[in-house]
Design a protein around this motif. Structure first.
Motif, PDB file in Angstrom:
ATOM      1  N   GLY A  91       0.847  -1.187   0.000  1.00  0.00           N
ATOM      2  CA  GLY A  91       0.000   0.000   0.000  1.00  0.00           C
ATOM      3  C   GLY A  91       0.882   1.237   0.000  1.00  0.00           C
ATOM      4  O   GLY A  91       1.718   1.406  -0.885  1.00  0.00           O
ATOM      5  N   ARG A  92       0.754   2.084   1.026  1.00  0.00           N
ATOM      6  CA  ARG A  92       1.589   3.279   1.126  1.00  0.00           C
ATOM      7  C   ARG A  92       2.934   2.967   1.748  1.00  0.00           C
ATOM      8  O   ARG A  92       3.930   3.594   1.462  1.00  0.00           O
ATOM      9  N   ALA A  93       2.909   1.939   2.641  1.00  0.00           N
ATOM     10  CA  ALA A  93       4.098   1.675   3.449  1.00  0.00           C
ATOM     11  C   ALA A  93       5.188   1.000   2.623  1.00  0.00           C
ATOM     12  O   ALA A  93       4.911   0.243   1.699  1.00  0.00           O
ATOM     13  N   LEU A  94       6.428   1.301   2.976  1.00  0.00           N
ATOM     14  CA  LEU A  94       7.563   0.606   2.373  1.00  0.00           C
ATOM     15  C   LEU A  94       8.103  -0.381   3.394  1.00  0.00           C
ATOM     16  O   LEU A  94       8.323  -0.044   4.547  1.00  0.00           O
ATOM     17  N   VAL A  95       8.274  -1.619   2.961  1.00  0.00           N
ATOM     18  CA  VAL A  95       8.795  -2.646   3.857  1.00  0.00           C
ATOM     19  C   VAL A  95      10.178  -3.076   3.374  1.00  0.00           C
ATOM     20  O   VAL A  95      10.301  -3.791   2.397  1.00  0.00           O
ATOM     21  N   PRO A  96      11.227  -2.588   4.034  1.00  0.00           N
ATOM     22  CA  PRO A  96      12.556  -3.031   3.621  1.00  0.00           C
ATOM     23  C   PRO A  96      12.792  -4.461   4.098  1.00  0.00           C
ATOM     24  O   PRO A  96      12.795  -4.718   5.294  1.00  0.00           O
ATOM     25  N   ALA A  97      12.913  -5.416   3.174  1.00  0.00           N
ATOM     26  CA  ALA A  97      13.062  -6.820   3.548  1.00  0.00           C
ATOM     27  C   ALA A  97      14.532  -7.216   3.620  1.00  0.00           C
ATOM     28  O   ALA A  97      14.952  -7.918   4.538  1.00  0.00           O
ATOM     29  N   LEU A  98      15.310  -6.773   2.657  1.00  0.00           N
ATOM     30  CA  LEU A  98      16.733  -7.105   2.662  1.00  0.00           C
ATOM     31  C   LEU A  98      17.521  -5.820   2.486  1.00  0.00           C
ATOM     32  O   LEU A  98      17.124  -4.951   1.724  1.00  0.00           O
ATOM     33  N   GLU A  99      18.650  -5.709   3.212  1.00  0.00           N
ATOM     34  CA  GLU A  99      19.453  -4.523   3.031  1.00  0.00           C
ATOM     35  C   GLU A  99      20.920  -4.884   2.978  1.00  0.00           C
ATOM     36  O   GLU A  99      21.457  -5.444   3.929  1.00  0.00           O
ATOM     37  N   ASP A 100      21.493  -4.621   1.844  1.00  0.00           N
ATOM     38  CA  ASP A 100      22.926  -4.790   1.680  1.00  0.00           C
ATOM     39  C   ASP A 100      23.383  -6.163   2.166  1.00  0.00           C
ATOM     40  O   ASP A 100      24.325  -6.280   2.928  1.00  0.00           O
ATOM     41  N   LEU A 101      22.685  -7.175   1.712  1.00  0.00           N
ATOM     42  CA  LEU A 101      22.961  -8.519   2.192  1.00  0.00           C
ATOM     43  C   LEU A 101      23.900  -9.248   1.236  1.00  0.00           C
ATOM     44  O   LEU A 101      23.708  -9.208   0.022  1.00  0.00           O
ATOM     45  N   SER A 102      24.923  -9.876   1.800  1.00  0.00           N
ATOM     46  CA  SER A 102      25.868 -10.626   0.972  1.00  0.00           C
ATOM     47  C   SER A 102      26.082 -12.000   1.559  1.00  0.00           C
ATOM     48  O   SER A 102      26.280 -12.142   2.768  1.00  0.00           O
ATOM     49  N   ILE A 103      26.012 -13.030   0.723  1.00  0.00           N
ATOM     50  CA  ILE A 103      26.409 -14.367   1.168  1.00  0.00           C
ATOM     51  C   ILE A 103      27.086 -15.091   0.012  1.00  0.00           C
ATOM     52  O   ILE A 103      26.919 -14.731  -1.155  1.00  0.00           O
ATOM     53  N   GLU A 104      27.838 -16.098   0.391  1.00  0.00           N
ATOM     54  CA  GLU A 104      28.477 -16.939  -0.615  1.00  0.00           C
ATOM     55  C   GLU A 104      28.242 -18.392  -0.246  1.00  0.00           C
ATOM     56  O   GLU A 104      28.269 -18.750   0.928  1.00  0.00           O
ATOM     57  N   VAL A 105      27.999 -19.210  -1.242  1.00  0.00           N
ATOM     58  CA  VAL A 105      27.805 -20.630  -0.996  1.00  0.00           C
ATOM     59  C   VAL A 105      28.722 -21.406  -1.929  1.00  0.00           C
ATOM     60  O   VAL A 105      28.734 -21.175  -3.146  1.00  0.00           O
ATOM     61  N   GLN A 106      29.499 -22.296  -1.327  1.00  0.00           N
ATOM     62  CA  GLN A 106      30.446 -23.086  -2.120  1.00  0.00           C
ATOM     63  C   GLN A 106      29.723 -24.244  -2.806  1.00  0.00           C
ATOM     64  O   GLN A 106      28.661 -24.672  -2.347  1.00  0.00           O
ATOM     65  N   PRO A 107      30.331 -24.751  -3.878  1.00  0.00           N
ATOM     66  CA  PRO A 107      29.717 -25.900  -4.543  1.00  0.00           C
ATOM     67  C   PRO A 107      29.607 -27.085  -3.587  1.00  0.00           C
ATOM     68  O   PRO A 107      30.549 -27.373  -2.858  1.00  0.00           O
ATOM     69  N   GLY A 108      28.479 -27.723  -3.553  1.00  0.00           N
ATOM     70  CA  GLY A 108      28.292 -28.904  -2.726  1.00  0.00           C
ATOM     71  C   GLY A 108      28.066 -28.608  -1.261  1.00  0.00           C
ATOM     72  O   GLY A 108      27.984 -29.515  -0.440  1.00  0.00           O
ATOM     73  N   GLU A 109      27.935 -27.361  -0.938  1.00  0.00           N
ATOM     74  CA  GLU A 109      27.777 -26.979   0.458  1.00  0.00           C
ATOM     75  C   GLU A 109      26.308 -26.981   0.862  1.00  0.00           C
ATOM     76  O   GLU A 109      25.434 -26.683   0.051  1.00  0.00           O
ATOM     77  N   PHE A 110      26.056 -27.346   2.109  1.00  0.00           N
ATOM     78  CA  PHE A 110      24.697 -27.293   2.647  1.00  0.00           C
ATOM     79  C   PHE A 110      24.628 -26.145   3.648  1.00  0.00           C
ATOM     80  O   PHE A 110      25.247 -26.195   4.695  1.00  0.00           O
ATOM     81  N   VAL A 111      23.892 -25.103   3.295  1.00  0.00           N
ATOM     82  CA  VAL A 111      23.836 -23.908   4.135  1.00  0.00           C
ATOM     83  C   VAL A 111      22.403 -23.705   4.621  1.00  0.00           C
ATOM     84  O   VAL A 111      21.461 -23.870   3.864  1.00  0.00           O
ATOM     85  N   SER A 112      22.274 -23.378   5.892  1.00  0.00           N
ATOM     86  CA  SER A 112      20.939 -23.066   6.407  1.00  0.00           C
ATOM     87  C   SER A 112      20.833 -21.591   6.754  1.00  0.00           C
ATOM     88  O   SER A 112      21.801 -20.974   7.184  1.00  0.00           O
ATOM     89  N   LEU A 113      19.629 -21.055   6.544  1.00  0.00           N
ATOM     90  CA  LEU A 113      19.329 -19.697   6.984  1.00  0.00           C
ATOM     91  C   LEU A 113      18.360 -19.789   8.140  1.00  0.00           C
ATOM     92  O   LEU A 113      17.293 -20.397   8.014  1.00  0.00           O
ATOM     93  N   VAL A 114      18.738 -19.225   9.266  1.00  0.00           N
ATOM     94  CA  VAL A 114      17.765 -19.114  10.347  1.00  0.00           C
ATOM     95  C   VAL A 114      17.585 -17.632  10.666  1.00  0.00           C
ATOM     96  O   VAL A 114      18.528 -16.859  10.592  1.00  0.00           O
ATOM     97  N   GLY A 115      16.371 -17.286  10.965  1.00  0.00           N
ATOM     98  CA  GLY A 115      16.113 -15.878  11.262  1.00  0.00           C
ATOM     99  C   GLY A 115      14.679 -15.728  11.686  1.00  0.00           C
ATOM    100  O   GLY A 115      13.853 -16.594  11.422  1.00  0.00           O
TER     101      GLY A 115
END
Ligand code: ATP
Ligand code: MG
Lengths: 271, 268
Positions: free
Chosen positions: B21-45
């Motif tokens: 609507g009128r509001a702005l919802v910043p969901a991600l800000e200046d986010l950086s991640i790297e994932v190596q081949p074959g790696e299993f990465v979890s995000l918790v938040g």
């Protein structure tokens, strides 16, 4: 058979109840009507008894049969056009906001416009044949087809579309395999309304000016104060209306045969 | 994981703001991640911090406002398709059976459906759904549907797996079982996987690395390498090392002010 009729239908009532209840209710109404007409000795030119109407429907079946053909044709062609033109238009409306905004006002204007008032003009423009009937039928049946198709086509879950995009599916494939199947229940809802509208549309056209059809029979019989024939013609129109409605519903059942009952429906049935 | 190898997935300073609507919802800000081949990465938040949005951006399904995602060094523009994705909701099609839902993946890719049938059936039995191939979604429980969705994400043997809380609707026991099954499948194929989960235990147990996210707009608050031998069994959850990891993540959330425990503290 017994086990089958005991199985609950979609809304939780058993199939036996789903058949018996409306039959009993209809018969009861007819019985009251029949009794009232006989009891009070209502003259036949005012209100004939149901038994007399049914007798007339079959006794004069030759006339009705001949006159039903143009009526049936107009209903079928008009409804067919409403679907054949309405669904693609709805599709364009869903895919192109520009197109949607452009035609929305036009569509609503066409719908609120009293089409009965146009019927005499149709005769001036197109004469007495099948064409003005088909056009009137189409005009009346078109709106519910478009509206419910738009609602259905727009109801697809965005995640479902994302899912198939991640599968590399083309827009075309996403439409056929996801969006259209999602829309079908809503579209059939529109078709069912449209087919009943179509019967009315054809009748209106036949009323206003025509030289054939059950509507024409009705107008002539009314002029002759032949109330029995009027009711017999109405009786056949009711039969036609039911026939088309259940034909669409049967088609719906067939097309949606694999859907099962959604759980939301089960939960909502009692509300 | 060899740190010398080039990362397979690279998210660089990605920002995303939604408009509600009128509001702005910043969901991600200046986010950086790297994932190596074959790696299993979890995000918790915390809920609503932007995990799903991040997954969508990685898959090229929604566009970031700023920053970029590269996979194999190539910038992701539009849907990335060498990918198996399981959404937070199962997204099964009502009019298809479990098997047909799984094989949708194959149909949409114009791959030969017949050749993948056996694989799809095997996946179903691997997640404990043997005999449910011909059931429609309305005949399945919520947890069963999520398992079918997981099979659909795996059936075409993609290079990358994006799993958005695929076990959210499962009871604790089935969840353990599913973690176990997924680990087995993953060990077999060594896919690069990103898992979003609300369960800290699940994240630690499944992953090579756990990324702890801040409340919205999401950033990476901590990047924790999980040094536990594989294959892991469920016993490991009672080990001190395991509990040290989970404790550490909880403390990070505590420091971020994610837990609202004021009432309980005052009461005690
Ligand atoms: N399409 C959208 N339009 C508007 N706001 C959105 C949209 N998608 C997400 N958001 C907002 O962005 C924020 C992050 O959403 P997101 O779904 O990424 O969170 P999440 O971390 O996956 O949460 P959860 O753990 O509860 O699934 C939320 O505040 C949400 O309201
Ligand atoms: Mg989410």
């Amino acid at each position: 058979m017994a086990a089958d009729s005991a199985r609950p239908s979609g809304d939780g009532t058993s199939r036996a109840v789903a058949w018996v209840a409306p039959t009993v209710a209809t018969l009861a109404c007819l019985l009251v009507w029949e009794a009232a007409v006989r009891w009070f000795g209502v003259p036949i030119y005012l209100l004939p008894a149901p038994s007399g109407i049914v007798y007339k429907m079959f006794a004069d079946y030759r006339i009705f049969y001949v006159q039903a053909i143009p009526t049936l044709s107009a209903i079928l062609i008009g409804f067919g056009m409403a679907v054949a033109i309405g669904v693609p238009i709805a599709t364009f409306m869903v895919y192109s906001p520009l197109f949607r905004h452009s035609v929305e006002a036009l569509l609503i204007t066409a719908q609120v416009l009293p089409k009965v008032a146009l019927a005499p003009l149709f005769i001036v423009w197109f004469g007495f044949g099948l064409l003005p009937k088909v056009l009137m039928t189409f005009l009346i049946a078109f709106f519910p087809v478009v509206i419910d198709s738009v609602i259905g086509l727009a109801s697809v879950r965005p995640e479902s579309l994302m899912l198939v995009r991640s599968m590399g599916a083309s827009r075309w494939k996403a439409f056929w395999k996801i969006r259209l199947p999602y829309a079908l229940p809503s579209m059939f809802g529109g078709f069912k309304v449209a087919i009943t509208f179509a019967v009315v549309g054809t009748l209106v056209a036949e009323f206003v000016g025509s030289d054939s059809g059950l509507g024409y029979v009705l107008v002539v019989a009314r002029g002759d104060l032949d109330t029995l024939t009027v009711f017999a013609a109405i009786g056949w129109l009711v039969v036609i209306g039911f026939f088309f409605y259940y034909a669409v519903e049967l088609l719906e059942k067939f097309v949606l045969r694999n859907r099962g009952r959604s759980r939301a429906h089960e939960l909502g049935a009692g509300l | 994981m060899g740190s010398a190898a080039a990362p397979l997935i690279r998210v660089r300073s990605v920002s995303k703001t939604f408009r509600a609507g009128r509001a702005l919802v910043p969901a991600l800000e200046d986010l950086s991640i790297e994932v190596q081949p074959g790696e299993f990465v979890s995000l918790v938040g915390p809920s609503g911090c932007g995990k799903t949005s991040l997954m969508m951006i990685i898959g090229g399904l929604i566009e970031a406002d700023r920053g970029e995602v590269t996979i194999h060094g190539e910038q992701v523009k539009g849907p990335f398709t060498n990918l198996g994705i399981a959404f937070q909701s199962p997204e099964l099609l009502d009019w298809r059976t479990s098997l047909q839902n799984i094989l949708l993946q194959i149909e949409m890719r114009d791959l030969p459906v017949r050749e993948y049938r056996a694989g799809a059936l095997r996946l179903l039995s691997e997640v404990g759904l043997e005999g449910f191939a011909d059931k429609y979604p309305y005949e399945l429980s919520g947890g069963m549907r999520q398992r079918v969705a997981l099979c659909r994400a795996l059936v075409h043997d993609p290079e990358i797996l994006l799993l958005d809380e695929p076990f959210g609707a499962l009871d604790a026991l089935t969840r353990d079982q599913m973690n176990y099954d997924l680990q087995r499948i993953w060990l077999e194929k060594r896919k690069t996987a990103i898992l979003v989960t609300h369960s800290i235990e699940e994240a630690v147990w499944m992953s090579d690395r756990v990324l702890v996210m801040t409340p919205r707009p999401a950033k990476v608050a901590a990047d924790i390498a999980i040094d536990l031998p594989r294959p892991r069994d469920l016993e490991i959850k009672t080990s001190p090392t395991f509990n040290e990891y989970t404790g550490r993540i909880r403390r990070i959330f505590g420091d971020l002010g994610v837990f609202r425990m004021g009432e309980a503290r005052r009461g005690g």
